[in-house]
Design an enzyme around this catalytic site. Structure first.
Site, short mmCIF file in Angstrom:
data_model
loop_
_atom_site.label_atom_id
_atom_site.label_comp_id
_atom_site.label_asym_id
_atom_site.label_seq_id
_atom_site.Cartn_x
_atom_site.Cartn_y
_atom_site.Cartn_z
N CYS A 153 0.90 -1.44 0.00
CA CYS A 153 -0.06 0.09 0.12
C CYS A 153 0.66 1.29 -0.15
CB CYS A 153 -0.92 -0.09 1.25
SG CYS A 153 -2.24 1.12 1.06
N HIS B 173 -3.92 -5.25 -0.32
CA HIS B 173 -3.63 -5.81 0.93
C HIS B 173 -3.71 -7.09 0.81
CE1 HIS B 173 -3.66 -2.02 3.37
NE2 HIS B 173 -4.39 -1.39 2.23
N GLU C 29 -2.72 -9.29 2.94
CA GLU C 29 -3.34 -9.67 4.42
C GLU C 29 -4.65 -9.79 4.54
OE1 GLU C 29 -3.79 -5.27 5.00
OE2 GLU C 29 -2.35 -6.45 3.85
#
EC number: 6.3.5.5
Length: 382
Positions: free
Chosen positions: A269, A353, A355
């Site tokens: 990011c 992202h 995750e």
């Protein structure tokens, strides 16, 4: 007692609803997120600092809130806009309903407005500055004045505002629904020492690195490269975060020094944008950004499509990439750049992202690539 609330955008558009959070006002950039759930993770994501988040899914608050789903120690979103707050929060993990959670964290929020109309407006005109006022007889003229007085995120360095004040260690891996939050892992279970820059890091990123054998030292955003190199890291991680990457000259300078070594670097990011800037590329402000958990991204090297979680209002300008950066991923929504890899150094980054939290895990193998680079570095350099 039901209190009124009012959202006013900088163009003068007004949305009247009811207050579901704290009494007062909130000012920021109004954006929309298309995730169907995960509202607590969204609220506590530091990347939403100075932003008022509109959730497009109509029912928000169904499952309440709990401590385990927080991505940081506080709510970072400036305000919340939703269509409907359910009367009952029902989930075996629920410890507090959303309205009580918002009030406890002093977050101004509005419900019972036409979020589809608001989202269409933001798509057509772009992200706008706005103001929510919650309480008795909210003043529309005052809200408009506050919205227009907000300077916007262009040129705003927020990473140094949301970062940790001091360095700390992190050795906790991922939790499970049945087992809850795990105990910290022992050092002998974590063979790789990774220094992670906290530009607004989410906890699930840290957990996924620990799952892969990383013992993390989290450092403040303005930590110098010299101080990090003294820690003798096996890898350097550049976290997500809010605001404009261009003013973060302290981070860009540090990354440039890391790129003079062969230590693996992985950015997510904001970290992706900072790696690009440190390599000579430029970034641009997007019209309304990417915010949601259903964004298709193409891995141009493997020719496969991933569904990813996204949260960013700036992007790397592909036209400005230097020769030592190759494109690895592109958005299938608008063609914007999603991933880069240095051709001369073990450094790479991803705009989305991997995750998730909330969202899909299609991009999780990017963490594995980071570990592969670390293992290669340890074999050749140590």
């Amino acid at each position: 007692m039901i209190k009124s609330a009012l959202l006013v955008l900088e163009d003068g558009t007004q949305f009247h609803g009811r207050a579901i959070g704290a009494t007062g006002s909130a000012v920021g950039e109004v954006v929309f997120n298309t995730s169907m759930t995960g509202y607590q993770e969204i609220l506590t994501d530091p990347s939403y600092s100075r932003q008022i988040v509109t959730l497009t899914y109509p029912h928000i608050g169904n499952v309440g809130t709990n401590d385990a789903d927080e991505e940081s120690s506080q709510v970072h979103a400036q305000g919340l806009v939703i269509r409907d707050l359910p009367l009952i929060a029902s989930n075996f993990r629920n410890t507090e309903d959303l309205s009580s959670y918002l009030k406890r964290h002093n977050i101004v929020a509005i419900a019972d407005i036409d979020t589809r109309k608001l989202t269409r407006l933001l798509r057509e005109k772009g992200a706008q500055n706005g103001c929510i006022i919650a309480g008795d007889n909210p003043d529309a003229a005052l809200a408009l004045e506050k919205a227009r007085a907000f300077p916007g995120l262009n040129g705003m360095d927020l990473a140094k505002e949301v970062t940790t004040a001091e360095a700390y260690s992190w050795t906790q891996g991922s939790w499970t629904l049945t087992g809850g939050l795990p105990e910290a892992k022992k050092e002998d279970e974590l063979p790789f020492h990774v220094v992670a820059y906290d530009f607004g890091a989410k906890r699930n990123i840290l957990r996924m690195l620990v799952d892969r054998g990383c013992r993390l030292t989290i450092v403040p955003a303005q930590t110098s490269a010299e101080d990090v190199l003294k820690m003798n890291p096996d890898g350097i991680f550049l976290s997500n975060g809010p605001g404009d990457p261009a003013p973060c000259d302290y981070a860009i300078t540090a990354i440039q020094k890391f790129l003079e070594t062969d230590i693996p670097v992985f950015g997510i990011c904001l970290g992706h944008q900072l790696l690009a800037l440190a390599s000579g590329a430029k970034t641009v402000k997007m019209k309304f950004g990417h915010h949601g958990g259903n964004h298709p991204v193409k891995d141009v090297e493997k020719n496969v499509v991933m569904i990813t979680a996204q949260n960013h209002g700036f992007a790397v300008d592909e036209a400005t990439l230097p020769a030592n950066l190759r494109v690895t991923h592109k958005s299938l929504f608008d063609g914007t750049l999603q991933g880069i890899h240095r051709t001369d150094k073990p450094a790479f980054s991803f705009q989305g992202h991997p995750e998730a939290s909330p969202g899909p895990h299609d991009a999780a193998p990017l963490f594995d690539h980071f570990i592969e680079l670390i293992e290669q570095y340890r074999k050749t350099a140590k």
